[in-house]
Scaffold this active site. Structure first.
Site, PDB file in Angstrom:
ATOM      1  N   HIS A  15      34.807  39.966  32.756  1.00 46.12           N
ATOM      2  CA  HIS A  15      35.027  41.401  32.591  1.00 46.12           C
ATOM      3  C   HIS A  15      35.108  41.729  31.095  1.00 46.12           C
ATOM      4  CE1 HIS A  15      36.184  42.951  36.769  1.00 46.12           C
ATOM      5  NE2 HIS A  15      35.738  41.719  36.949  1.00 46.12           N
ATOM      6  N   CYS A  27      39.297  47.726  36.248  1.00 47.06           N
ATOM      7  CA  CYS A  27      40.384  46.777  36.409  1.00 47.06           C
ATOM      8  C   CYS A  27      41.625  47.573  36.775  1.00 47.06           C
ATOM      9  CB  CYS A  27      40.592  46.035  35.089  1.00 47.06           C
ATOM     10  SG  CYS A  27      42.094  45.051  35.062  1.00 47.06           S
ATOM     11  N   ASN A  31      33.215  44.950  34.783  1.00 46.00           N
ATOM     12  CA  ASN A  31      32.464  43.702  34.632  1.00 46.00           C
ATOM     13  C   ASN A  31      31.617  43.760  33.366  1.00 46.00           C
ATOM     14  OD1 ASN A  31      32.542  42.200  37.502  1.00 46.00           O
ATOM     15  ND2 ASN A  31      32.569  44.405  37.817  1.00 46.00           N
ATOM     16  N   HIS A  75      32.379  34.685  35.950  1.00 42.77           N
ATOM     17  CA  HIS A  75      32.525  36.084  36.359  1.00 42.77           C
ATOM     18  C   HIS A  75      33.432  36.736  35.308  1.00 42.77           C
ATOM     19  CE1 HIS A  75      33.060  39.434  39.294  1.00 42.77           C
ATOM     20  NE2 HIS A  75      34.232  39.538  38.689  1.00 42.77           N
TER      21      HIS A  75
END
Lengths: 302, 302
Positions: free
Chosen positions: A207, A238, A247, A205
């Site tokens: 960013h 963020c 993301n 996952h």
């Protein structure tokens, strides 16, 4: 450099994306997620069964799940606790995601619990979901560093995974929660945990907070990851980096894989169409690049 | 994954950056480039001795060069022809860059010449610059594909380099002019040309048009490139992709290298300060990410 094993793209627009936006209408959420499903994405984190007080942006979770086109796709929701897990069972989602931070400080700040307390909660959720035959994936927040504690060694991550595998958990999302990871670190961490836990499943996952998103995808792919989270248009953001991107962008990742002949499910052009519609809906310029530039292989008239 | 050989970052803000902007005041250009030099960047493409009619944004080339702080830095200008090369000699720049496209269609559209005609011009410029003891670098535009002709094999690139090395040219910038390259292609092309021309120098000029900029830097680094062009804040753009980002961002590249313990010259924080000043000067949000998010290793208060 690469073998040609298929990549599973997991869309997190509905959860990590919409959670960071002002209110998005329920029907718009449903229609965007259904468009992502129609584009061929096979796995979706659609929303979160979290307290509407904590995250009012996702208070329509049940309604969203109810109206998704659920053929040929695995629908997931984030659940923070047993109550959320019960909602997930009622909604008959295919998988649930739970979260614990690798960093004590981040976990305390995020959910006001110690890491061990969070793990206890996860074990309880897992027990419940197993009764319903549902899969549980553990998101390991701040895997690649914590905005409060800084960077740390992969041992910190291994230690948390060990406690979880001991309890029967076997699917982990290595989350670069605030976009701190670099490709060298991705390589070393992914190889480390895969070697230590050969029977577990790992996804990334990532960013794009500091521009390294796609570089980290490639590093992860090269280290053996075949499952990546991403959001349409790269929405998400963020909290520690106002103005920074969110993301990794779903269609930008898909475009890179496509150009590298790495097989994946979704149709790139349909994703781009969906992303442009999301941009109109949200009313600001999304971070995605391919939606602006087109495919590398699009030809122009001389 | 990586050895720790030092990377040379070449700043192209003054040329590829300012060329795509509306008019930037001469004193502002000088002050920004001097700030980049003060940050420790050792090689600068400061401007272009091109016809003021063709590129009015750089009509102050002589003036800019005259006021740069030239200690400990190699100053380059782009020159399109012998007249430009004469200006470069007068200004006593350290190196000049010339350009030819790998794609016939792009070269025709860019300078209305065949590739062979452009090579003849380069040979003439090289002869002149040698009399002044100056180095000539050849930018190979559209190395990784042409927006008109599409993608092609590395043989197309090799063929052009062969004609140039036969004439004594030995320094090449592999330019992803419109941001079409992907990491797999970077790996294969760089390895290909380095194998075919082991005595030549190669650098990479990358754009982030489709989000793959830093992924391509890593692919290039892994394939042996140690010299990368970049622009402050990622300014530059692409005429074929309105709204898309430009060159890879200098401080984002520097930040990634720093986090990966790859040595380079400039001071990261000074670059970020310079980029923020450039943003205020240009009056719009630059594509650079680290200038918004800060370093991965910056700590926040819990």
């Amino acid at each position: 450099m690469l073998d040609n094993e298929k990549v599973l793209l997991t869309d997190v627009t509905g959860r990590d994306g919409f959670q960071m936006e002002d209110w998005v209408e329920t029907e718009d959420k449903i229609s965007i997620i259904n468009e992502i499903i129609a584009a061929g994405v096979k796995r979706i984190e659609a929303t979160s069964f979290v307290s509407p007080k904590a995250v009012p942006q996702l208070k329509d979770a049940k309604e969203v799940i109810k109206h998704l086109n659920r053929e040929n796709v695995s629908i997931m929701t984030l659940v923070p606790n047993v109550k959320g897990a019960e909602f997930a069972l009622e909604s008959d989602v295919d998988e649930v995601n739970v979260v614990v931070s690798v960093s004590e400080t981040h976990n305390r700040k995020n959910v006001n619990k110690t890491v061990d307390e969070s793990i206890e909660g996860i074990v309880e959720i897992n027990r419940l979901m197993k009764t319903g035959g549902k899969k549980v994936n553990v998101g390991l927040a701040t895997t690649f560093g914590c905005p409060f504690e800084g960077l740390y060694d992969v041992d910190r991550v291994t230690e948390v995974i060990k406690k979880l595998t001991a309890q029967g958990l076997d699917s982990f999302m290595l989350a670069d929660t605030t976009g701190m990871a670099n490709p060298l670190q991705i390589t070393s961490f992914v190889k480390g945990v895969k070697a230590d836990f050969p029977d577990a499943d790992f996804s990334l996952h990532l960013h794009n907070t500091r521009g390294m998103g796609l570089a980290n995808v490639i590093a992860g792919y090269d280290a053996g990851i075949r499952n990546f989270d991403a959001s349409l248009g790269g929405i998400g953001g963020c909290p520690f980096a106002p103005g920074a991107t969110g993301n990794v962008c779903l269609e930008d990742v898909a475009h890179m894989l496509y150009q590298m002949n790495i097989p994946m499910d979704p149709d790139l052009n349909q994703l781009i169409t969906a992303s442009k519609r999301l941009e109109r809906l949200l009313g600001y310029k999304l971070p995605g690049q391919v939606m602006k530039a087109g495919l590398s292989t699009d030809l122009h008239q001389a």
